[in-house]
Motif scaffolding. Structure first.
Motif, short mmCIF file in Angstrom:
data_model
loop_
_atom_site.label_atom_id
_atom_site.label_comp_id
_atom_site.label_asym_id
_atom_site.label_seq_id
_atom_site.Cartn_x
_atom_site.Cartn_y
_atom_site.Cartn_z
N ALA A 183 0.83 -1.21 0.00
CA ALA A 183 0.00 0.00 0.00
C ALA A 183 0.86 1.26 0.00
N GLY A 184 1.96 1.23 0.75
CA GLY A 184 2.84 2.39 0.80
C GLY A 184 3.52 2.66 -0.52
N VAL A 185 4.03 1.60 -1.16
CA VAL A 185 4.72 1.76 -2.45
C VAL A 185 3.77 2.27 -3.51
N LEU A 186 2.53 1.76 -3.51
CA LEU A 186 1.55 2.17 -4.52
C LEU A 186 0.98 3.56 -4.23
N SER A 187 1.12 4.05 -3.00
CA SER A 187 0.64 5.40 -2.67
C SER A 187 1.59 6.46 -3.20
N ALA A 188 2.87 6.30 -2.92
CA ALA A 188 3.88 7.27 -3.39
C ALA A 188 5.26 6.65 -3.22
N ARG A 189 6.15 7.01 -4.12
CA ARG A 189 7.50 6.43 -4.06
C ARG A 189 8.30 7.00 -2.89
N THR A 190 7.78 8.06 -2.27
CA THR A 190 8.40 8.59 -1.05
C THR A 190 8.46 7.53 0.04
N PHE A 191 7.57 6.54 -0.06
CA PHE A 191 7.52 5.47 0.94
C PHE A 191 8.85 4.75 1.05
N PHE A 192 9.63 4.68 -0.03
CA PHE A 192 10.89 3.94 0.02
C PHE A 192 11.84 4.52 1.07
N THR A 193 11.69 5.81 1.40
CA THR A 193 12.59 6.43 2.38
C THR A 193 12.40 5.84 3.78
#
Length: 402
Positions: A183-193
């Motif tokens: 869910a985090g990855v599909l929400s925004a790539r900022t999630f990778f941080t």
């Protein structure tokens, strides 16, 4: 006008409860956040530029504390740190399920959005995002990535929290980790941080041996690696191949860029790099800002979305440091209420918020407020229970920490 009166009455009620329920530090925090707002208003006056849009952002910590106080008061004596985290994770799972339903069937999302007033351009943009990004209810785009990032941090902390239902049920625990990551990855790539922040947290709390720590990380990676192909196969039954390819290209653009050009970049990161150049024009602007947060049409002032730059443009470096100092004090007061592993968790949430400010304006005050009020309530209940079981003795501290 009536709504504004309700808001101010809520603040007055909150101040009253602070004096009778919470610690004196809460009143100090209230004065600190209020002085920051007064400083922002002072900048408006001396620059004769009355842009009050930032005030709503500066009020968030105060209203978050009031909301946290209400939530914790409703839960009452059952409140524990494990229960609080379980409630947050339950809400995250429900949000993710709703988001996946909307994601897999944009027609349902279109029907839901029909109850909200949009012009044709706004509706087209929103529905266009659903083609390749997870959009939830009140949990969208990179704000969703921030929330899911906090959820992943909380999941990493559960081995050090006694009594969590999520951690007792290992299948549910690892399933939640996989769902939150997707869910985090599909929400925004900022999630990778957040993976950097989680890694920092695990390094700080390595109370167990390195072997156990490595084993836990390996299990999470292995489960995610096994689950992803399965979920993609399931998703292919609901999503056409072209859309699935669009989603994959968008989500992993940074890795594809690194593979092709040995530079990890995206169109979004390149645009962000340009925004860092939209700074004040003179020394006065650097020191005290330009008193502008938004344009008259609601767009970003100087066309920059970078959190640090927007704060500097509004009330300068002086205001930025004052803002960061108030955030630091909030986190510091909260961390003092807990034991080492949770203090590290709160420190990492602060670090995560500082990272996110490099992308845009955001506040994680609701999470800090919940930890702050929960810590006070638990310590208060522990003190009452301790005093009931043991008589007071001269020179003995009857306020045990968690």
């Amino acid at each position: 006008a009536n709504l504004n009166n309700v808001k101010f009455q809520g603040v007055y009620f909150f101040i009253y409860l602070c004096k009778h329920t919470l610690k004196p530090q809460t009143t100090k925090l209230f004065y600190l956040f209020s002085s920051l707002i007064l400083f922002a208003l002072f900048i408006q006056v001396i620059l004769a530029n009355f842009d009050s849009a930032i005030i709503k952002h500066l009020l968030k910590p105060i209203f978050s504390l009031a909301a946290a106080l209400l939530i914790c008061s409703v839960i009452g004596k059952r409140l524990t740190l494990a229960l609080l985290i379980d409630y947050i994770l339950t809400a995250a799972l429900l949000q993710a399920v709703i988001s996946f339903i909307l994601f897999l069937n944009p027609d349902i999302y279109d029907y839901t959005m029909s109850f909200i007033e949009f012009d044709d351009i706004q509706r087209s943009n929103v529905l266009g995002l659903v083609r390749y990004r997870l959009v939830g209810v009140g949990n969208s785009i990179w704000f969703g990535a921030a929330n899911y990032g906090i959820d992943l941090l909380l999941l990493a902390s559960l081995p050090y929290v006694k009594g969590s239902y999520f951690f007792k049920n290992k299948f549910l625990y690892y399933l939640t980790i996989v769902i939150v990551i997707i869910a985090g990855v599909l929400s925004a790539r900022t999630f990778f941080t957040v993976f950097i922040v989680v890694g920092l947290y695990l390094f700080l709390v390595r109370k167990s041996s390195n072997t156990k720590l490595i084993g836990r990380v390996f299990r999470i990676v292995a489960i995610s690696a096994i689950s992803l192909p399965i979920l993609l196969n399931v998703a292919s039954s609901f999503i056409d191949f072209d859309r699935l390819e669009t989603i994959s290209s968008w989500a992993f653009e940074m890795f594809k860029s690194f593979d092709e050009s040995h530079v990890a970049t995206t169109h979004s990161s390149e645009r962000m790099a340009e925004m860092y150049h939209h700074v004040p024009d003179d020394l006065g602007g650097w020191l005290l800002g330009e008193g502008q947060y938004e344009n008259a049409d609601g767009s970003y002032y100087k066309d920059t979305d970078i959190g640090y730059i927007r704060l500097i443009l509004y009330f300068g470096i002086i205001g930025l440091f004052y803002y960061l100092f108030s955030i630091y004090k909030f986190y510091k007061y909260t961390s003092r209420l807990y034991y080492k592993e949770i203090r590290y968790l709160i420190l990492c949430i602060l670090f995560f918020e500082l990272i996110l400010l490099g992308k845009g304006i955001i506040s994680l005050s609701i999470y800090v407020s919940l930890f702050y009020v929960t810590g006070i309530f638990i310590n208060k209940n522990n003190k009452v229970n301790y005093e009931r079981k043991a008589p007071k003795q001269q020179g003995v501290n009857n306020s045990p920490m968690l």
